[in-house]
Write a protein that holds these residues in place. Structure first.
Motif, PDB file in Angstrom:
ATOM      1  N   ASP A  68       0.861  -1.177   0.000  1.00  0.00           N
ATOM      2  CA  ASP A  68       0.000   0.000   0.000  1.00  0.00           C
ATOM      3  C   ASP A  68       0.903   1.234   0.000  1.00  0.00           C
ATOM      4  N   PRO A  69       0.619   2.227  -0.849  1.00  0.00           N
ATOM      5  CA  PRO A  69       1.542   3.360  -0.981  1.00  0.00           C
ATOM      6  C   PRO A  69       1.585   4.259   0.247  1.00  0.00           C
ATOM      7  N   VAL A  70       0.582   4.222   1.095  1.00  0.00           N
ATOM      8  CA  VAL A  70       0.524   5.142   2.233  1.00  0.00           C
ATOM      9  C   VAL A  70       0.602   4.402   3.559  1.00  0.00           C
ATOM     10  N   PHE A  71      -0.184   3.333   3.698  1.00  0.00           N
ATOM     11  CA  PHE A  71      -0.269   2.653   4.972  1.00  0.00           C
ATOM     12  C   PHE A  71       0.464   1.311   4.901  1.00  0.00           C
ATOM     13  N   THR A  72       0.247   0.482   5.920  1.00  0.00           N
ATOM     14  CA  THR A  72       0.862  -0.836   5.904  1.00  0.00           C
ATOM     15  C   THR A  72       0.258  -1.661   4.775  1.00  0.00           C
ATOM     16  N   ASN A  73       0.772  -2.843   4.561  1.00  0.00           N
ATOM     17  CA  ASN A  73       0.285  -3.677   3.469  1.00  0.00           C
ATOM     18  C   ASN A  73      -1.231  -3.822   3.512  1.00  0.00           C
ATOM     19  N   PHE A  74      -1.845  -3.804   2.333  1.00  0.00           N
ATOM     20  CA  PHE A  74      -3.289  -3.974   2.221  1.00  0.00           C
ATOM     21  C   PHE A  74      -3.602  -5.463   2.187  1.00  0.00           C
ATOM     22  N   TRP A  75      -4.352  -5.939   3.188  1.00  0.00           N
ATOM     23  CA  TRP A  75      -4.749  -7.341   3.279  1.00  0.00           C
ATOM     24  C   TRP A  75      -6.146  -7.464   2.699  1.00  0.00           C
ATOM     25  N   TYR A  76      -6.303  -8.304   1.688  1.00  0.00           N
ATOM     26  CA  TYR A  76      -7.609  -8.429   1.046  1.00  0.00           C
ATOM     27  C   TYR A  76      -8.201  -9.824   1.276  1.00  0.00           C
ATOM     28  N   TYR A  77      -9.530  -9.883   1.169  1.00  0.00           N
ATOM     29  CA  TYR A  77     -10.279 -11.094   1.498  1.00  0.00           C
ATOM     30  C   TYR A  77     -11.147 -11.504   0.311  1.00  0.00           C
ATOM     31  N   GLU A  78     -11.599 -12.737   0.366  1.00  0.00           N
ATOM     32  CA  GLU A  78     -12.566 -13.213  -0.610  1.00  0.00           C
ATOM     33  C   GLU A  78     -13.744 -13.829   0.133  1.00  0.00           C
ATOM     34  N   ALA A  79     -14.927 -13.661  -0.429  1.00  0.00           N
ATOM     35  CA  ALA A  79     -16.131 -14.202   0.191  1.00  0.00           C
ATOM     36  C   ALA A  79     -16.256 -15.679  -0.161  1.00  0.00           C
ATOM     37  N   VAL A  80     -16.364 -16.507   0.864  1.00  0.00           N
ATOM     38  CA  VAL A  80     -16.540 -17.938   0.670  1.00  0.00           C
ATOM     39  C   VAL A  80     -18.028 -18.206   0.483  1.00  0.00           C
ATOM     40  N   ASP A  81     -18.355 -18.954  -0.564  1.00  0.00           N
ATOM     41  CA  ASP A  81     -19.772 -19.208  -0.856  1.00  0.00           C
ATOM     42  C   ASP A  81     -20.488 -19.833   0.331  1.00  0.00           C
ATOM     43  N   LYS A  82     -19.848 -20.800   0.971  1.00  0.00           N
ATOM     44  CA  LYS A  82     -20.493 -21.444   2.107  1.00  0.00           C
ATOM     45  C   LYS A  82     -19.420 -22.039   3.017  1.00  0.00           C
ATOM     46  N   THR A  83     -19.567 -21.803   4.309  1.00  0.00           N
ATOM     47  CA  THR A  83     -18.708 -22.415   5.315  1.00  0.00           C
ATOM     48  C   THR A  83     -19.605 -23.180   6.276  1.00  0.00           C
ATOM     49  N   LYS A  84     -19.273 -24.439   6.496  1.00  0.00           N
ATOM     50  CA  LYS A  84     -20.121 -25.272   7.352  1.00  0.00           C
ATOM     51  C   LYS A  84     -19.325 -25.790   8.536  1.00  0.00           C
ATOM     52  N   SER A  85     -19.903 -25.621   9.712  1.00  0.00           N
ATOM     53  CA  SER A  85     -19.319 -26.139  10.945  1.00  0.00           C
ATOM     54  C   SER A  85     -20.323 -27.085  11.583  1.00  0.00           C
ATOM     55  N   GLU A  86     -19.871 -28.264  11.959  1.00  0.00           N
ATOM     56  CA  GLU A  86     -20.739 -29.196  12.661  1.00  0.00           C
ATOM     57  C   GLU A  86     -19.911 -30.041  13.615  1.00  0.00           C
ATOM     58  N   GLY A  87     -20.544 -30.443  14.707  1.00  0.00           N
ATOM     59  CA  GLY A  87     -19.813 -31.224  15.695  1.00  0.00           C
ATOM     60  C   GLY A  87     -20.650 -31.486  16.924  1.00  0.00           C
ATOM     61  N   PHE A  88     -19.959 -31.865  18.005  1.00  0.00           N
ATOM     62  CA  PHE A  88     -20.662 -32.125  19.254  1.00  0.00           C
ATOM     63  C   PHE A  88     -19.787 -31.731  20.436  1.00  0.00           C
ATOM     64  N   GLU A  89     -20.433 -31.550  21.591  1.00  0.00           N
ATOM     65  CA  GLU A  89     -19.759 -31.174  22.828  1.00  0.00           C
ATOM     66  C   GLU A  89     -20.332 -31.984  23.981  1.00  0.00           C
ATOM     67  N   ILE A  90     -19.481 -32.297  24.938  1.00  0.00           N
ATOM     68  CA  ILE A  90     -19.891 -32.930  26.189  1.00  0.00           C
ATOM     69  C   ILE A  90     -19.286 -32.121  27.323  1.00  0.00           C
ATOM     70  N   GLU A  91     -20.085 -31.785  28.333  1.00  0.00           N
ATOM     71  CA  GLU A  91     -19.596 -30.928  29.412  1.00  0.00           C
ATOM     72  C   GLU A  91     -20.142 -31.393  30.753  1.00  0.00           C
ATOM     73  N   VAL A  92     -19.321 -31.202  31.792  1.00  0.00           N
ATOM     74  CA  VAL A  92     -19.708 -31.534  33.161  1.00  0.00           C
ATOM     75  C   VAL A  92     -19.331 -30.353  34.054  1.00  0.00           C
ATOM     76  N   ALA A  93     -20.155 -30.078  35.074  1.00  0.00           N
ATOM     77  CA  ALA A  93     -19.864 -28.980  35.996  1.00  0.00           C
ATOM     78  C   ALA A  93     -20.543 -29.253  37.321  1.00  0.00           C
ATOM     79  N   GLY A  94     -19.823 -29.042  38.405  1.00  0.00           N
ATOM     80  CA  GLY A  94     -20.425 -29.196  39.724  1.00  0.00           C
ATOM     81  C   GLY A  94     -19.526 -29.926  40.692  1.00  0.00           C
ATOM     82  N   ARG A  95     -20.167 -30.755  41.557  1.00  0.00           N
ATOM     83  CA  ARG A  95     -19.446 -31.454  42.609  1.00  0.00           C
ATOM     84  C   ARG A  95     -19.847 -32.921  42.635  1.00  0.00           C
ATOM     85  N   ILE A  96     -18.844 -33.776  42.693  1.00  0.00           N
ATOM     86  CA  ILE A  96     -19.110 -35.202  42.852  1.00  0.00           C
ATOM     87  C   ILE A  96     -19.504 -35.478  44.302  1.00  0.00           C
ATOM     88  N   THR A  97     -18.804 -34.845  45.242  1.00  0.00           N
ATOM     89  CA  THR A  97     -19.182 -34.824  46.654  1.00  0.00           C
ATOM     90  C   THR A  97     -19.157 -33.374  47.092  1.00  0.00           C
TER      91      THR A  97
END
Length: 720
Positions: free
Chosen positions: A559-588
């Motif tokens: 870029d002639p004035v500022f730091t390097n120009f970082w450019y992006y492209e639009a992704v047609d579709k991004t898919k995230s899928e998965g699962f989670e298991i969580e525990v919280a509290g006291r056993i005793t």
């Protein structure tokens, strides 16, 4: 700024603030009625042996705006309370959020951080449910946790409470408030690399109906990184009480200031120009001694709450101010192995940001068809203005802002002379506003079947320019939300939820055109169970998100004035899928356990892996056992494991993508009551002294930064 060794001045300044606040809150008073917002104690005895876990049973409005408990919320919830913060000395939000299930902390640089969950960046951060979403994905500095009682993290889409957002997570910091009885706590910390910290927190009633609380902390130290050090001061005061029997006023002010010396910018190049690896110590820091980063944050708020039978009407006015000043440098290209030649880019920056937020909402309950239901509705408006200035180094023959660095193969590779800078010129002038209206309800069809549903309409306007990028966004979107819960028994609930996604982005493509907003859908389903008389909670969830138009880093150009120009492209579709298991509290009653496992797949429209710097599997666990008969001695540990990560090969033959295998980090702690009200604690982090990178977010450019080796923190605290 000519000197950065301000530690003594910082200590004196903080002590003056704390002592002034302590003198103020020490004013005599009688009993003050505790408000509904006061945080519960670590545990309370309920009925016959029922132990209520902090946070799990405390209603939270983070997900929908409704006051829903853990079992009533149709999303995944993680809560980190003050006890966990104290046990493991989680004094900064970066270290705290590393322990949150399903959340990843990419702190590639010392003073800029990116958070992500379920494959997408976290942009929604709130305090007591109030906040303006980030239009970029960066946070600056490290926020001191001493000002908060707990942190609520709700994973999944969060458009109902903010109007815009990613299907990642919402992080809600719950601030301290005045208590009904006199409270004083003080603590001192010492640790590796000259770490020193002091805390003071005082709360007292002023009368039957009013109370006040003041707190402060000073944190300073060097680092495992060469030359890097920090100096952080925090001060806050909050007053609350009843104006009339039905009208409550709460107001407060909070200030934090952090100065970092030799703050790093982007990290280390791991290869020479001929692609051979470079050998570094874990302490390597590419930042010169004269670099610094100063962050100042001010926050003031006032809220009025009016009780009308089963209903509460609340108005909140919040101001946030930020001032940032920095002088930073990053190597601009790989060093030459033979000649040792390489260059750097350096500038001086200043940023001033002001945000004003107004929220008005009502919530309560009503009866219909023999059942009691909950309803909330509200309106909010937020406006922010940010201005930034940049002064690049004077051209010495390799370009504006460019300096020739000392021979990389010599002893002073990261110690260039301080260059001369051009006067700072305006580089950013951006105004944004967000207004939204929302309605949500919990409808109880039967004692076992519940519907949580709502909708919001949000309109965002963003205009101005930022470092050569013209900004002009005016987008509005309607977002519905629905969650269905069924109680099989009083201990087992199944749920499913659905919402749409709307997220304006200020990324530009290669032609400097602003990318269109991201749109998509998010679906989540799971089961929640409580065991051992509500001492221990389990949850398992599956999720799937699809986004269209998400910006993906595509490259950079000069870029002639500022730091390097970082450019992006639009992704047609991004898919995230998965699962989670969580525990919280006291056993005793004496054995605490919390943590969870996340597994996800993240692919682009062609089915290829994307955002490979995000681990596809993570496991986080924490456990503490207390022996009451041995002066409340406690022993515990926390574990973080993540699967291997990598980087896309964007520049074959130029940069060698960074890869990292799976790794495990273990922290241990032990504490004991030395005498009544006085407790000593020791925490050892990274017990196995594992060597690993903090993040691979810049890995496609052959850049990474080593994480901290084994360290310790010892503290002693006094509370009554």
């Amino acid at each position: 700024m000519t000197t950065f060794d301000r530690r003594a001045a910082g200590v004196q300044s903080t002590l003056r603030h704390i002592l002034a606040g302590a003198a103020l809150v020490a004013m005599p008073g009688v009993a003050w009625a505790q408000t509904d917002t006061d945080t519960a104690t670590a545990e309370q005895e309920k009925g016959e042996g029922e132990i209520v876990v902090t946070g799990i049973n405390v209603p939270t409005t983070t997900s929908t705006g409704l006051a829903l408990t853990f079992m009533e919320t149709p999303q995944s919830v993680t809560i980190i309370d003050q006890k966990r913060i104290q046990d493991y000395a989680l004094t900064g939000t970066k270290e705290l959020l590393k322990q949150a299930v399903g959340l990843n902390v990419d702190d590639q640089e010392t003073d800029r951080t990116v958070y992500n969950a379920r494959g997408f960046d976290v942009i929604n951060f709130q305090v007591d449910g109030i906040g303006l979403p980030l239009l970029a994905n960066l946070t600056y500095g490290d926020t001191d946790t001493f000002q908060y009682e707990r942190v609520d993290i709700v994973r999944g889409a969060n458009g109902l409470t903010t109007g815009i957002g990613n299907p990642s997570a919402m992080i809600n910091y719950i601030r301290k408030r005045p208590l009904a009885t006199m409270h004083v706590s003080a603590a001192g910390y010492a640790g590796s690399w000259n770490q020193l910290r002091g805390e003071l927190d005082v709360s007292t009633p002023l009368s039957d109906d009013w109370g006040i609380r003041a707190y402060g902390a000073h944190d300073q130290g060097d680092s495992y990184l060469d030359k890097y050090s920090h100096n952080r001061d925090l001060f806050g005061v909050i007053i609350a009480g009843k104006v009339t029997p039905d009208l409550t006023l709460t107001a407060g002010y909070n200030h934090q200031e952090q100065l970092s010396s030799s703050a790093s910018w982007i990290g280390l190049y791991l290869n020479y120009t001929d692609q051979t690896p470079i050998s570094y110590d874990r302490s390597a820091n590419s930042s010169p001694p004269w670099a610094y980063w100063l962050n100042k944050d001010d926050e003031a708020f006032a809220e009025l709450a009016y009780g009308l039978g089963d209903w509460t009407i609340k108005g909140v006015l919040t101001y946030k101010g930020y001032v940032g000043q920095s002088r930073i440098m990053n190597p601009t290209y790989l060093p030459n192995r033979t000649t040792g030649f390489y260059t750097g880019d350096t500038s001086e920056f200043e940023t001033i940001s002001n945000r004003l937020m107004a929220d008005l909402f009502a919530n309560g309950s009503f009866k219909l068809f023999g059942q009691e239901h909950k309803l909330t509705m509200g309106f909010s408006y937020a406006k922010g203005h940010v201005r930034g200035w940049q002064g690049r180094a004077v051209d010495t023959g390799c370009g504006l802002g460019c300096i020739v660095l000392p021979n990389f193969n010599g002893p002073d590779r990261y110690n260039p002379a301080l260059p001369t800078y051009n006067p700072k010129a305006i580089a950013e002038d951006e105004t944004n506003s967000l207004w939204r209206a929302y309605l949500a309800s919990q409808i109880n069809f039967t004692d076992n079947l519940h519907l949580v549903a709502g909708a919001s309409y949000a309109k965002l306007k963003d205009e101005g320019y930022s470092y050569g990028q013209a900004l002009n966004t005016s987008q509005g979107e309607f977002n519905p939300y629905a969650g269905l819960l069924f109680d099989f028994t009083s201990n087992l609930t199944a749920y499913a939820s659905y919402t749409t996604i709307f997220y304006p982005q200020n990324y530009l493509d290669i032609n400097r055109r602003q990318l269109a907003p991201v749109k998509g859908t998010n679906i989540e389903g799971g089961v929640k169970a409580n065991l051992f008389n509500k001492r221990l909670y389990l949850t398992a969830a599956v999720f799937r998100s699809e986004q269209s138009g998400l910006g993906k880093l595509a490259g950079s150009m000069p870029d002639p004035v500022f730091t390097n120009f970082w450019y992006y492209e639009a992704v047609d579709k991004t898919k995230s899928e998965g699962f989670e298991i969580e525990v919280a509290g006291r056993i005793t009653s004496n054995w605490e356990l919390s943590g969870g496992y996340t597994k996800l797949a993240l692919k682009d429209q062609g089915g290829a892996q994307t955002r490979q710097f995000i681990p596809r599997q993570t496991l986080k666990m924490s456990t503490t056992y207390t022996i009451p008969t041995l002066n409340n001695a406690s022993f515990g540990g926390q574990l973080r494991w993540q699967s291997s990560t990598g980087s896309a090969d964007m520049y074959p033959g130029i940069y060698t993508p960074v890869k990292q295998g799976a790794y495990t980090i273990i922290d241990l702690q032990a504490g004991i009551d030395v005498v009544e009200d006085v407790r000593a604690t020791v925490v050892v982090r990274n017990v196995t002294d594992k060597t690993y990178f903090t993040s691979l977010i810049y890995g496609s450019y052959g850049i990474a930064q080593y994480a901290a080796p084994r360290s310790f923190t010892a503290s002693i605290s006094y509370r009554f």
